[in-house]
Scaffold this motif. Structure first.
Motif, short mmCIF file in Angstrom:
data_model
loop_
_atom_site.label_atom_id
_atom_site.label_comp_id
_atom_site.label_asym_id
_atom_site.label_seq_id
_atom_site.Cartn_x
_atom_site.Cartn_y
_atom_site.Cartn_z
N UNK A 449 33.04 -6.29 -53.72
CA UNK A 449 32.24 -5.68 -54.80
C UNK A 449 30.91 -6.40 -54.92
N UNK A 450 30.95 -7.75 -54.80
CA UNK A 450 29.70 -8.52 -54.85
C UNK A 450 28.75 -8.13 -53.74
N UNK A 451 29.28 -7.96 -52.50
CA UNK A 451 28.43 -7.54 -51.38
C UNK A 451 27.81 -6.18 -51.62
N UNK A 452 28.61 -5.25 -52.15
CA UNK A 452 28.10 -3.90 -52.43
C UNK A 452 26.99 -3.94 -53.46
N UNK A 453 27.19 -4.76 -54.51
CA UNK A 453 26.16 -4.87 -55.54
C UNK A 453 24.89 -5.50 -54.98
N UNK A 454 25.07 -6.57 -54.13
CA UNK A 454 23.90 -7.22 -53.53
C UNK A 454 23.15 -6.26 -52.62
N UNK A 455 23.90 -5.48 -51.81
CA UNK A 455 23.26 -4.51 -50.93
C UNK A 455 22.49 -3.48 -51.73
N UNK A 456 23.09 -3.03 -52.83
CA UNK A 456 22.42 -2.04 -53.67
C UNK A 456 21.17 -2.62 -54.32
N UNK A 575 39.54 2.42 -36.95
CA UNK A 575 40.75 1.82 -37.53
C UNK A 575 40.51 0.43 -38.10
N UNK A 576 39.25 -0.02 -38.08
CA UNK A 576 38.93 -1.37 -38.56
C UNK A 576 39.22 -1.48 -40.05
N UNK A 577 39.62 -2.69 -40.47
CA UNK A 577 39.91 -2.93 -41.88
C UNK A 577 38.67 -3.29 -42.68
N UNK A 578 37.53 -3.44 -42.05
CA UNK A 578 36.30 -3.82 -42.75
C UNK A 578 35.70 -2.66 -43.53
N UNK A 579 34.62 -2.98 -44.25
CA UNK A 579 33.98 -1.96 -45.08
C UNK A 579 32.78 -1.33 -44.40
N UNK A 580 32.22 -1.98 -43.38
CA UNK A 580 31.06 -1.43 -42.69
C UNK A 580 29.75 -1.69 -43.39
N UNK A 581 29.73 -2.61 -44.40
CA UNK A 581 28.47 -2.89 -45.10
C UNK A 581 27.91 -4.26 -44.75
N UNK A 582 28.72 -5.09 -44.06
CA UNK A 582 28.31 -6.48 -43.82
C UNK A 582 27.01 -6.61 -43.06
N UNK A 583 26.91 -5.99 -41.88
CA UNK A 583 25.71 -6.12 -41.05
C UNK A 583 24.52 -5.38 -41.66
N UNK A 584 24.79 -4.32 -42.40
CA UNK A 584 23.69 -3.65 -43.11
C UNK A 584 23.10 -4.59 -44.16
N UNK A 585 23.97 -5.31 -44.85
CA UNK A 585 23.52 -6.30 -45.83
C UNK A 585 22.72 -7.41 -45.15
#
Length: 910
Positions: A449-456, A575-585
């Motif tokens: 959630x913190x990563x999503x907020x930081x990306x936003x 099938x990855x368990x990640x969210x897909x936002x890490x490298x975008x961030x």
């Protein structure tokens, strides 16, 4: 019809590719010539080799046993050489007879590994085995310790021409030279055989019964000797310490042998070295295996470890059999799939041919015209939909941000009780496991959630840079240290190289740590166990930016996905368990720094992520920089040091004539050294050390009042140095401050367990550090005043026993008569009084409540006043009293009496 022909060609190529087999898995042959294979030690070696070979499916293993016959072994090696082998592993029966044949293979460019026993010429690629001379020396020292350096011993040697037997006897004789009261009374040649040793001992039983210790050069001979000896007082020691039934480890556990010197077989290491040579990988020519003494105190533990390894190997064998079965199923399925693909390709080709034959040009033109009109219509609709999507996206982002914030509060209220429950030790293991799993999941969700907020925030331009001038070495090492448990778990090798003199750049430390940690986390996730991750920093030719590369040798990424890699929510594997936002961030963070991020990868070879970061601060706005005057001043000072190569930095001691306090600063970073020098040089005398070994040398020659030390040193660990200082009676009272970039709870707890006085993390506040140093020095001065010895002699108190008074009188007499001896210290006095150093230290602490070193210094300083009054100069005095230098004597005198020796002399003669 040309398109039809091309399609047919393509179909044929696809069929051939799908049906082709993998030719890359080339088979290799490893041959092993064993001098004799019927004893337990060599059977264990062969078991280890086979266990290691089970990990390599492409290796053919040839084994020959010479049964102790030199000629047989020579003929067997000739036979193996004709078998098209890739490498030979040989354990020579005797060194000289086997040397010519081994040399001939080596000269024919057939790689040779010699194990256990060496040849005479040294013409081989690698040697694997323990240092037999070292084993002899260890045995000699151990015997001396258990018989108190006095007694009669006997030995049972191996085969006379064997290099192992020769070197072990040589090592034993070297060790025994240190103990003149130990007599080597009996020597028997047992030829490595149990029955032979048993019979020889029985025939020499009268002489052997006079021995205190009998050392056999292997466990089998030691067991044979034990069966012949009825005298239970004779200490029997063997060599090998093999696990398993009727071997040395079991004999020690059962009390039939007193001890054994571990002699590793080296089977695993021999195979690993052979694989490295075949694959042209780096390897060590001399692979000397470690050894130790095994007696009843550790034999049980080693037996348990061996049984555990044996069980694990059985489990591995079962799993490998399952893999073989699964591979057969896979190959069958692959064949069926190839047939289906071929059929499908043929069907598609036939369909294409039919369509091409039926279609005409006028139908194509009409079709294209209709499609063109449709595209124009769709374009207009897309433009309208795009505007609506922008509005909808904004509404979704706002909603998403609000709901994410709402999630954080209940998550916090979930995590806090879980952490409190985790502290309760009365729960069953199952409950504790569930609590830990819940805690990890909740923390992971909170982090996401913190990563999503930081990306936003970044995409909405609501996060601003707070750049500081950061040292790259400290910054990268700190990040790598955070991942150390994960690296250890997956056995991943990591390395960091800075191939430029530039060590510091302007970055937002918090954001950049998130970015690099995200990249390393991905690298760890997709790098197999035993893999490698490298961090390399390079400078471009113009010197205006650096490349920070993070390389791994993991599974890699298909090149068709690379251009999407930094897009939000993109995942290579669905099938990855990640969210897909890490490298975008990460991409947003790097672009916020006015930099660029790129990726290159090859499937099966690994991935490299490159960060392009600008040097200097010209690209930054005023609002991008941290508003901190102290940091700005540090930046100006650090700009100058960036032009210096770290290799040539040599810290110079600072002597302040107005101070009698000495500070020792231990840190390999020249900027930290310079900064600490700047803030302390006006108040204290300063000594410097760049690494662990430098620090030990400085401490051997000086007595600092306080030590400031980094945790991560180039050649060691600050925690280990802390332990050495606190366990040394002459330095244990010196206050120590650990100043480190490592900011995790485990390291801090470990530091305080080892009695650190203060642990401060970088970046640090200068005023805070100055006050901590002042406080510790004042506290030490108060202790010194409380426990200092001010009399020139010790008068035993009335409460002391006559034994205590005699002890103190002897102690004082030794000190008084050795004033000029520079070796005078705890070790010297303990030797003179014939007691251990620890006993001496405890007794003096009990009777006088001060350290031996402080007592000696006090006595010398008091006596120095007498010599000054008698007219001696400073050079004469420091030599007479055993001080290392005139400077050290002057500083010590001034510290003790608050006046220099020369001033004291003037005042005394006025």
């Amino acid at each position: 019809m040309k398109p039809v022909i091309k399609i047919c060609y393509l179909a044929i190529i696809l069929i051939l590719i799908s049906c082709s087999e993998d030719k890359n898995n080339k088979r290799v042959t490893i041959a092993f010539s064993q001098c004799i294979g019927n004893d337990a030690w060599r059977k264990t070696m062969l078991e280890e080799m086979k266990r290691e070979l089970s990990f390599y499916s492409n290796v053919r293993f040839l084994y020959k046993d010479a049964n102790g016959d030199n000629e047989v072994q020579i003929n067997q090696i000739r036979e193996l050489a004709k078998s098209d082998i890739d490498i030979l592993i040989v354990s020579p029966n005797e060194a000289s007879p086997l040397t010519p044949i081994v040399d001939s293979l080596f000269q024919k460019n057939i790689p040779v590994i010699v194990t256990d026993r060496k040849t005479s010429s040294g013409m081989y690629n690698a040697y694997v085995g323990a240092d037999n001379q070292e084993i002899g020396e260890i045995a000699g020292d151990y015997i001396a310790s258990i018989i108190k350096h006095k007694g009669n011993i006997g030995i049972i040697t191996g085969l006379e021409g064997s290099s192992a037997s020769i070197e072990r006897e040589k090592g034993l004789n070297i060790a025994l030279k240190k103990y003149p009261q130990i007599n080597l009374k009996t020597r028997i040649s047992g030829n490595w055989e149990k029955q032979n040793a048993k019979e020889l001992v029985l025939s020499n039983l009268e002489e052997i019964n006079t021995l205190d210790v009998l050392l056999a050069f292997n466990d089998q001979m030691a067991m044979g000797a034990n069966e012949s000896i009825s005298n239970n007082k004779i200490i029997i020691i063997g060599v090998d310490a093999l696990p398993g039934k009727n071997n040395g480890l079991e004999q020690i556990s059962n009390g039939k042998m007193n001890a054994s010197i571990l002699y590793p077989t080296g089977g695993t290491e021999s195979i690993r070295t052979a694989i490295s040579i075949i694959n042209k990988l780096p390897y060590n020519r001399d692979n000397i295996l470690g050894t130790l003494v095994i007696d009843k105190t550790n034999a049980k533990l080693l037996e348990m470890q061996y049984n555990k390894i044996k069980d694990q190997q059985n489990d591995i064998d079962k799993r490998q059999q399952l893999i073989i079965e699964q591979t057969k199923i896979y190959q069958n399925q692959k064949s069926i799939l190839n047939i289906l693909i071929s059929s499908l390709v043929i069907t598609v080709v036939l369909a294409a041919v039919s369509i091409l034959a039926l279609k005409s040009n006028w139908e194509k033109n009409k079709f294209l015209e209709i499609k063109n009109n449709e595209i124009l219509t769709q374009k207009n609709k897309i433009l309208e939909m795009n505007e609506k999507l922008k509005e909808t996206s904004e509404l979704k982002n706002n909603f998403f941000t609000k709901i994410s914030h709402e999630f954080k509060t209940p998550l916090t209220l979930i995590i806090a009780p879980i952490e409190e429950l985790n502290k309760i030790n009365t729960f069953p293991i199952e409950v504790k496991s569930q609590l830990e799993r819940m805690g990890r999941s909740a923390n992971k969700l909170l982090s996401l959630i913190g990563d999503l907020l930081d990306l936003n925030k970044i995409t909405s331009n609501r996060i601003k840079l707070n750049a500081e001038y950061i040292s790259l070495d400290v910054f990268i090492k700190q990040i790598l240290n955070n991942f150390k448990p994960l690296f250890n778990k997956k056995k991943i090798y990591t390395s960091y190289q800075r191939l430029t003199k530039i060590n510091s750049i302007w970055i937002d430390e918090y954001l950049m740590e998130q970015a690099i940690s995200n990249i390393i986390s991905n690298a760890v996730k997709f790098t197999p166990e035993g893999g490698k991750i490298q961090i390399i920093i390079e400078e471009n030719e113009l010197g205006d930016y650096i490349h920070l590369r993070i390389k791994d040798n993991g599974i890699g990424i298909n090149k068709k996905f690379l251009h999407n890699l930094f897009e939000p929510y993109f995942q290579v594997n669905a099938s990855s368990t990640g969210s897909g936002i890490g490298l975008a961030y990460v991409k947003e963070i790097i672009e916020l720094h006015y930099g660029q991020i790129t990726a290159s990868s090859k499937e099966g070879l690994g991935t490299t992520i490159t960060l392009r970061l600008l040097i200097g601060d010209n690209h930054l706005n005023i609002e991008d920089k941290a508003r901190n005057k102290q940091l700005t001043q540090q930046f100006e000072n650090k700009k100058l040091s960036d032009n210096l190569d770290e290799k040539y930095f040599t810290p110079i001691p600072v002597i302040n004539s107005n101070s009698n306090k000495f500070l020792l600063i231990i840190d390999d970073n020249d900027e930290i050294q310079a900064y600490l020098k700047e803030i302390f040089q006006n108040e204290y005398n300063l000594l410097f050390a760049l690494n662990y070994n430098d620090a030990k040398k400085v401490l051997n020659e000086n007595y600092p009042d306080l030590i400031i030390c980094d945790v991560m040193l180039p050649d060691g660990n600050g925690l280990d140095l802390l332990t050495e200082i606190k366990e040394n009676p002459s330095t244990f009272q010196v206050p120590i401050i650990l100043l480190s970039a490592v900011n995790n709870q485990e390291t801090k707890v470990e530091a305080y367990k080892r009695l650190v006085d203060v642990y401060i993390t970088k970046p640090f506040n200068a005023d805070y550090l100055i006050e901590i140093v002042k406080s510790l020095l004042i506290f030490r001065e108060q202790l010194k005043e409380k426990f200092s010895c001010t009399n020139n002699s010790i008068e035993p108190g009335n409460s002391m026993t006559s034994i205590d008074k005699k002890f103190l009188t002897t102690f004082q007499s030794i000190v008084d008569s050795n004033m000029s001896n520079p070796k005078l210290g705890a070790n010297y006095i303990a030797s003179e009084m014939n007691i251990s150093r620890i006993q001496l230290y405890r007794k003096i602490k009990q009777l006088l409540n001060l350290s031996i070193q402080n007592y000696i210094i006090e006595k010398r300083l008091m006596y120095s006043k007498k010599l000054i009054l008698e007219g001696y100069n400073i050079n004469e005095i420091y030599e007479k009293l055993g001080f290392s230098s005139a400077t050290y004597f002057t500083v010590a005198f001034k510290k003790r009496f608050n006046v220099s020796p020369s001033t004291y002399k003037k005042q005394s003669f006025q």
